[in-house]
Scaffold this active site. Sequence first.
Site, PDB file in Angstrom:
ATOM      1  N   TYR A 184       0.850  -1.194   0.000  1.00 15.36           N
ATOM      2  CA  TYR A 184       0.000   0.000   0.000  1.00 15.36           C
ATOM      3  C   TYR A 184       0.879   1.234   0.000  1.00 15.36           C
ATOM      4  CZ  TYR A 184       1.100   0.468   4.986  1.00 15.36           C
ATOM      5  OH  TYR A 184       1.757   0.617   6.177  1.00 15.36           O
ATOM      6  N   CYS A 185       0.321   2.335  -0.543  1.00 17.31           N
ATOM      7  CA  CYS A 185       1.000   3.631  -0.513  1.00 17.31           C
ATOM      8  C   CYS A 185      -0.082   4.697  -0.498  1.00 17.31           C
ATOM      9  CB  CYS A 185       1.958   3.779  -1.695  1.00 17.31           C
ATOM     10  SG  CYS A 185       1.138   3.707  -3.299  1.00 17.31           S
ATOM     11  N   THR A 186       0.287   5.956  -0.657  1.00 15.12           N
ATOM     12  CA  THR A 186      -0.666   7.046  -0.463  1.00 15.12           C
ATOM     13  C   THR A 186      -1.881   6.938  -1.390  1.00 15.12           C
ATOM     14  OG1 THR A 186       1.257   8.402   0.015  1.00 15.12           O
ATOM     15  CG2 THR A 186      -0.845   9.556  -0.251  1.00 15.12           C
ATOM     16  N   ILE A 213      -4.078   4.435   0.423  1.00 16.64           N
ATOM     17  CA  ILE A 213      -4.593   4.755   1.754  1.00 16.64           C
ATOM     18  C   ILE A 213      -5.726   5.780   1.642  1.00 16.64           C
ATOM     19  CG2 ILE A 213      -3.974   5.703   4.016  1.00 16.64           C
ATOM     20  CD1 ILE A 213      -0.976   4.970   3.073  1.00 16.64           C
TER      21      ILE A 213
END
Length: 309
Positions: A184-186, A213
Amino acid sequence: MSLTKIVLFYVFTPLSDPEAVRLWQHALAEGCGLKGRVIVSHQGINATLGGEIDDVKRYVRSTRSYAPFRDADIKWSTGTGDDFPRLSVKVRPELVTFHAPDEITVTADGVQGGGEHLTPGRLHRLIEERGDEVVFFDGRNAMEAQIGRFKGAIVPDTDTTRDFIAEIESGRYAELKDRPVVTYCTGGIRCEVLSVLMKNRGFSEVYQLEGGIVRYGESFGNSGLWDGSLYVFDKRMHMEFGEGAESLGRCAECAKPTPLFVNCANEECRKLFLRCAACTESGLHPHCGECVPAGAAGSAITGAEAPSR
Ligand SMILES: [Zn+2]
Ligand SMILES: [Zn+2]
């Protein structure tokens, strides 16, 4: 009453003439009075821009009129009106700098060979089915995870995205190679590439959180698997998903929870570290831990050391 918005989106699609796209995007964003950052490459586009709501809408409409960007998944959030210092539109060899431009194949369908995309709902179903076997793998810089991350997430030791390849080749995460791994990342863009790099290096079951996210927070707020604040790349520097989010970060001076990063006062360093508003106001702790030897940390500032923020 004016309302300012920030849009965040990316599209992986082959662009044969990134320079032409750059010129068009620059003229368009400038004409709409927007500020922020746009990266264009032969792999596609990645943009974070802010401005008055009507101007942002105009920009989005024009951007979508270009067929390769028509289906761009655009994430909206509310800005402050002063979120970016300027407009920057650049051509780069990669949309995200992993230093692996030749390892990534992009077609009109996006990045090839990446991890399966999971919506927030499907992520929860995967965890219901597989339980503790599932592991979160943070695709951001380690610093970002200091103020918020998924429960139990593994946070690789990365200062920049360039550090990921060495990390996943280090052998440190070998036991994850046979487990379901959710990166996961921004907003999802870094995982599009990271999940390919991981699969190519023997991680056998890699998923990526679709929309990152940001989308997860919109769906589940603080009541799901996300803890704390989200680091963002504009002047806000952090955002929360509703009331009651307690940042996981701790002030370097007083150890109280805080989502606030400040730059190290050492001009050579400028590294971001956590310092709460009260300690900033009292002028305490102008240096990051690496620039001040342990024990000397927290010494009152002399004139010459005053934070330049
Ligand atoms: Zn403090
Ligand atoms: Zn420093």
